[in-house]
Design an enzyme around this catalytic site. Structure first.
Site, short mmCIF file in Angstrom:
data_model
loop_
_atom_site.label_atom_id
_atom_site.label_comp_id
_atom_site.label_asym_id
_atom_site.label_seq_id
_atom_site.Cartn_x
_atom_site.Cartn_y
_atom_site.Cartn_z
N GLY A 13 0.80 -1.22 0.00
CA GLY A 13 0.00 0.00 0.00
C GLY A 13 0.82 1.26 0.00
O GLY A 13 0.37 2.31 -0.47
N ASN A 14 2.08 1.21 0.52
CA ASN A 14 2.90 2.41 0.54
C ASN A 14 3.31 2.85 -0.86
O ASN A 14 3.74 3.99 -1.05
CB ASN A 14 4.15 2.18 1.40
CG ASN A 14 5.05 1.08 0.86
OD1 ASN A 14 4.57 0.00 0.51
ND2 ASN A 14 6.33 1.33 0.80
N LYS A 73 -12.83 -9.49 7.16
CA LYS A 73 -11.88 -8.54 6.60
C LYS A 73 -12.47 -7.13 6.63
O LYS A 73 -13.46 -6.84 5.93
CB LYS A 73 -11.55 -8.93 5.15
CG LYS A 73 -10.67 -7.95 4.41
CD LYS A 73 -9.24 -7.98 4.90
CE LYS A 73 -8.35 -7.11 4.00
NZ LYS A 73 -6.95 -7.12 4.47
N LYS A 80 -4.07 -9.80 -1.39
CA LYS A 80 -3.23 -9.51 -2.55
C LYS A 80 -1.91 -10.27 -2.54
O LYS A 80 -1.42 -10.69 -3.60
CB LYS A 80 -2.96 -8.02 -2.65
CG LYS A 80 -2.22 -7.42 -1.46
CD LYS A 80 -2.01 -5.93 -1.59
CE LYS A 80 -1.38 -5.33 -0.35
NZ LYS A 80 -0.10 -5.99 0.03
N LYS A 91 2.00 -11.31 4.38
CA LYS A 91 3.23 -11.24 3.59
C LYS A 91 4.14 -12.44 3.89
O LYS A 91 4.72 -13.05 2.98
CB LYS A 91 3.95 -9.92 3.86
CG LYS A 91 3.15 -8.70 3.39
CD LYS A 91 3.78 -7.41 3.85
CE LYS A 91 3.04 -6.20 3.26
NZ LYS A 91 1.59 -6.21 3.54
#
Length: 315
Positions: free
Chosen positions: A12-13, A130, A212, A274
């Site tokens: 997102g960054n 979520k 994602k 992640k």
């Protein structure tokens, strides 16, 4: 080592300004920075497939849905994912084309709205968890609960919508992505985990979001990539986060990383997915996975000197 083909999952960054702002100008500026980092990987002779997040963008669309609900029908969540894939995809493709041209590279980009197959009976549909969108007072949240949405009381900040996040089973458009890569394109795809679809006649979208990073790991295996890079806002995975015993992880084995995850070292809403994506890729046959910051992804693809590096066989 230099990878032959890499899937790079932008966090997102890479989508918003330094202050978290998601104005069009802030998003384009952030994507230009990401494009420079990706162009450095392409310059090293690596075939690159790029995935990305879409949380702020989907959140903005959900706010528009809420504010305009009395005027136009709200669009379903799978439509929001598709729309944000297209917006981020074309913008990132433009910035990548410019970054590649600035390096004198005769390469072009292609952005593909991508579908991800999920199971209609995935247990996450029965227990949405979520969080998406903004916080609302109870009375406003009740209006959308009446429309069939799920909202939860999140304490002092108010109520927030929760949706299903089913497991990705396959990337429907992986053959098209592979064809584009083989033709020499840098491909932007699977934004936001892909548009979730279930089997039917025909396939059809469902109200959900797919993680994602888990989709990126799945896509990397389906494309035969040898490296998965999960780009985030920190240079390493850290154990003991927020304590005096905090330490970054460099090279690590799947068993070691699984043990840290089982011990609850990684937050389920940020680093947890992640780490799981890196593990799934390597445990599923991938050569190596790296979790690192955006500004080091070129080095992450070409050598083992940066980030948290996970390989199946440690030397």
């Amino acid at each position: 080592m230099t990878s032959r083909r890499a899937v790079i999952a932008l966090g997102g960054n890479a989508m918003t300004g330094p202050d978290g702002s998601a104005t069009p100008a802030a998003q384009r500026a952030a994507l230009a920075v990401a494009a420079e980092a990706v162009a450095a990987v392409v310059a090293a002779g690596v075939e690159v497939v790029l995935t990305h997040g879409n949380g702020p963008q989907v959140g903005n669309l959900l706010v528009k849905n809420e504010m305009a609900a009395a005027v136009v029908p709200p669009v379903p969540l799978d439509w929001c994912v598709a729309q944000t894939q297209a917006t981020v995809g074309f913008t990132l493709a433009d910035e990548l084309d410019a970054a590649l041209a600035a390096r004198g590279l005769d390469r072009r980009t292609a952005a593909l709205v991508t579908r991800t197959l999920v199971d209609a009976d995935d247990p996450h549909f029965a227990a949405p968890s979520k969080p998406v969108g903004r916080y609302l007072p109870a009375a406003e949240a009740a209006r959308f609960t009446a429309l069939g949405q799920h909202w939860q009381d999140r304490g002092p900040r108010g109520w927030r919508r929760v949706v299903a996040s089913p497991e990705p089973r396959s990337v429907v458009d992986a053959p098209a992505i592979a064809t584009l890569v083989a033709a020499g394109f840098v491909v932007v795809c699977a934004g936001g985990g892909g548009v979730p679809v279930v089997d039917g006649a025909p396939l059809h979208g469902v109200e959900a979001v797919v993680d994602k990073d888990l989709t990126a790991a799945l896509l990397a295996r389906e494309l035969g990539a040898d490296t998965l890079v999960v780009a985030t806002d920190v240079p390493h995975v850290v154990v003991g986060w927020g304590t005096d015993a905090a330490r970054p992880l460099g090279r690590v084995t799947p068993a070691e990383l699984r043990a840290h995850a089982a011990a609850g070292e990684f937050d389920g809403g940020s680093m947890g997915p992640k780490v799981e994506a890196a593990l799934r890729f390597v445990e599923g046959g991938g050569t190596r996975a790296v979790v690192t910051s955006l500004d080091t992804i070129a080095d992450a693809v070409t050598r083992d000197a940066v980030g948290t590096v996970l390989t199946a066989a440690q030397e």
